[in-house]
Design a protein around this motif. Sequence first.
Motif, PDB file in Angstrom:
ATOM      1  N   UNK A  22       0.833  -1.194   0.038  1.00  0.00           N
ATOM      2  CA  UNK A  22      -0.121   0.164  -0.028  1.00  0.00           C
ATOM      3  C   UNK A  22       0.967   1.408  -0.075  1.00  0.00           C
ATOM      4  N   UNK A  23       1.917   1.246   0.830  1.00  0.00           N
ATOM      5  CA  UNK A  23       2.844   2.285   0.788  1.00  0.00           C
ATOM      6  C   UNK A  23       3.419   2.602  -0.358  1.00  0.00           C
ATOM      7  N   UNK A  24       4.027   1.561  -1.029  1.00  0.00           N
ATOM      8  CA  UNK A  24       4.765   1.981  -2.127  1.00  0.00           C
ATOM      9  C   UNK A  24       3.709   2.164  -3.292  1.00  0.00           C
ATOM     10  N   UNK A  25       2.532   1.586  -3.242  1.00  0.00           N
ATOM     11  CA  UNK A  25       1.448   2.087  -4.259  1.00  0.00           C
ATOM     12  C   UNK A  25       1.282   3.552  -3.910  1.00  0.00           C
ATOM     13  N   UNK A  26       1.241   3.999  -2.989  1.00  0.00           N
ATOM     14  CA  UNK A  26       0.870   5.532  -2.672  1.00  0.00           C
ATOM     15  C   UNK A  26       1.800   6.406  -3.521  1.00  0.00           C
ATOM     16  N   UNK A  27       3.162   5.740  -3.146  1.00  0.00           N
ATOM     17  CA  UNK A  27       4.372   6.524  -3.819  1.00  0.00           C
ATOM     18  C   UNK A  27       4.206   6.753  -5.334  1.00  0.00           C
ATOM     19  N   UNK A  28       3.807   5.307  -5.703  1.00  0.00           N
ATOM     20  CA  UNK A  28       3.919   5.425  -7.261  1.00  0.00           C
ATOM     21  C   UNK A  28       2.671   6.115  -7.747  1.00  0.00           C
ATOM     22  N   UNK A  35       8.118   2.266  -7.945  1.00  0.00           N
ATOM     23  CA  UNK A  35       8.127   2.186  -6.621  1.00  0.00           C
ATOM     24  C   UNK A  35       8.871   1.048  -6.162  1.00  0.00           C
ATOM     25  N   UNK A  36       9.308   0.318  -7.112  1.00  0.00           N
ATOM     26  CA  UNK A  36      10.375  -0.925  -7.089  1.00  0.00           C
ATOM     27  C   UNK A  36      11.540  -0.699  -6.376  1.00  0.00           C
ATOM     28  N   UNK A  37      12.079   0.704  -6.719  1.00  0.00           N
ATOM     29  CA  UNK A  37      13.598   1.057  -6.073  1.00  0.00           C
ATOM     30  C   UNK A  37      13.109   1.080  -4.385  1.00  0.00           C
ATOM     31  N   UNK A  38      12.139   1.358  -3.920  1.00  0.00           N
ATOM     32  CA  UNK A  38      12.073   1.337  -2.668  1.00  0.00           C
ATOM     33  C   UNK A  38      11.479   0.006  -1.987  1.00  0.00           C
ATOM     34  N   UNK A  65       1.885  -0.387 -12.412  1.00  0.00           N
ATOM     35  CA  UNK A  65       1.990   0.485 -13.586  1.00  0.00           C
ATOM     36  C   UNK A  65       0.813   0.440 -14.372  1.00  0.00           C
ATOM     37  N   UNK A  66       0.106  -0.912 -14.670  1.00  0.00           N
ATOM     38  CA  UNK A  66      -0.979  -0.937 -15.457  1.00  0.00           C
ATOM     39  C   UNK A  66      -2.180   0.214 -14.833  1.00  0.00           C
ATOM     40  N   UNK A  67      -2.352   0.094 -13.490  1.00  0.00           N
ATOM     41  CA  UNK A  67      -3.558   0.594 -13.007  1.00  0.00           C
ATOM     42  C   UNK A  67      -3.105   2.339 -13.403  1.00  0.00           C
ATOM     43  N   UNK A  68      -1.540   2.560 -13.176  1.00  0.00           N
ATOM     44  CA  UNK A  68      -1.561   4.226 -13.581  1.00  0.00           C
ATOM     45  C   UNK A  68      -1.661   4.551 -14.988  1.00  0.00           C
ATOM     46  N   UNK A  69      -1.282   3.394 -15.714  1.00  0.00           N
ATOM     47  CA  UNK A  69      -1.357   3.916 -17.373  1.00  0.00           C
ATOM     48  C   UNK A  69      -2.624   3.917 -18.029  1.00  0.00           C
ATOM     49  N   UNK A  70      -3.783   3.289 -17.331  1.00  0.00           N
ATOM     50  CA  UNK A  70      -4.850   3.587 -17.720  1.00  0.00           C
ATOM     51  C   UNK A  70      -5.523   4.908 -17.521  1.00  0.00           C
ATOM     52  N   UNK A 259      -4.714   5.988  -3.888  1.00  0.00           N
ATOM     53  CA  UNK A 259      -4.725   6.776  -2.863  1.00  0.00           C
ATOM     54  C   UNK A 259      -3.695   7.976  -3.086  1.00  0.00           C
ATOM     55  N   UNK A 260      -2.589   7.470  -3.655  1.00  0.00           N
ATOM     56  CA  UNK A 260      -1.453   8.176  -3.888  1.00  0.00           C
ATOM     57  C   UNK A 260      -1.681   9.324  -5.223  1.00  0.00           C
ATOM     58  N   UNK A 261      -2.550   8.864  -6.170  1.00  0.00           N
ATOM     59  CA  UNK A 261      -2.891   9.908  -7.254  1.00  0.00           C
ATOM     60  C   UNK A 261      -3.824  10.979  -6.580  1.00  0.00           C
ATOM     61  N   UNK A 262      -4.665  10.675  -5.727  1.00  0.00           N
ATOM     62  CA  UNK A 262      -5.424  11.928  -5.171  1.00  0.00           C
ATOM     63  C   UNK A 262      -4.368  12.721  -4.286  1.00  0.00           C
ATOM     64  N   UNK A 263      -3.362  12.127  -3.477  1.00  0.00           N
ATOM     65  CA  UNK A 263      -2.599  13.133  -2.585  1.00  0.00           C
ATOM     66  C   UNK A 263      -1.598  13.705  -3.635  1.00  0.00           C
ATOM     67  N   UNK A 264      -1.166  13.188  -4.589  1.00  0.00           N
ATOM     68  CA  UNK A 264      -0.424  13.869  -5.782  1.00  0.00           C
ATOM     69  C   UNK A 264      -0.841  15.105  -6.431  1.00  0.00           C
ATOM     70  N   UNK A 265      -2.373  14.944  -6.579  1.00  0.00           N
ATOM     71  CA  UNK A 265      -2.903  16.283  -7.227  1.00  0.00           C
ATOM     72  C   UNK A 265      -2.708  17.537  -6.278  1.00  0.00           C
TER      73      UNK A 265
END
Length: 307
Positions: A22-28, A35-38, A65-70, A259-265
């Motif tokens: 979840x934490x790395x997902x938020x970062x991505x 997020x793999x490097x963390x 990445x698939x979730x993000x690319x959509x 969640x991360x996408x919402x915070x990033x905005x």
Amino acid sequence: MQIYLPIAEVSVNAFLLLGLGGMVGILSGMFGVGGGFLMTPLLFFIGIPPAVAVATEANQIVASSFSGVLAHFRRKTVDLRMGTVLLIGGLVGAALGVLVFNYLKSLGQVDLLVRLCYVVFLGVIGSLMFIESLNAIRKARNAGGAPPPKRRQRTWIHALPFKMRFRTSGLYISVIPPLVVGVAVGVLAAIMGVGGGFIMVPAMIYLLGMPTKVVVGTSLFQIIFVTAFTTLLHATTNFTVDIVLAVLLLVGGVIGAQIGTQIGVRMKAEQLRILLALMVLAVCGKLALDLLLQPAELYSLGRGGGH
């Protein structure tokens, strides 16, 4: 709730893995990186063998990445032609990387190599990002939010042969630099279990001169295929992909990415970059400490056994 991981041969708390995913997902979601490097170093810290962590993490990056690319496809911010050129380089690089990985595994040196690669890469990338973010914040304050200066258009890259037009990015450049970037990222994906976004994104902006808005989507598009190919190679040649571990990380990662996408905005780009740089440096420091402290601990255990 302890769960036994069959390939890694260790027992780990299931909620801890969900939380890490979840934490790395938020970062991505926030930074547009796989997020793999963390995640891979975090898996080392909880006792997962590096060879298993690398192969399994490549699997988790595919999903986040698939979730993000959509989302990027919906906004039309993916340059498919550029993504395909990067992808060809990436597949070649991934195949080369897995060959190197298998060779080192046969020598028994793969764990040390993976950790050393992480210390070097995270140290360099983290420091550069931190300095660049501080400068950006200082400029924004001094200029009172003036627009950033234009990039220089003509560089040595524009003089190379085999030119191709990339309409979405508005570029007309040689295919050689994107191919080279792709190969480098593919090798890293195989040896370090990373999507390579933290190297590819700066390379696409500063080397290829792509507009920032299409960089993240195009980078994620390439990462999906390269990491899927890497996972396949690791699974068939090394048998180091742990399905139980992958599923737990996946579930956490997909939820976290939303969640991360919402915070990033809601945050400024400079603030995001400085946060990411600090996290990268923290993980790098912990990995370097572990490498330095290891021999001392082994030595004291040896003495203890003598009594």
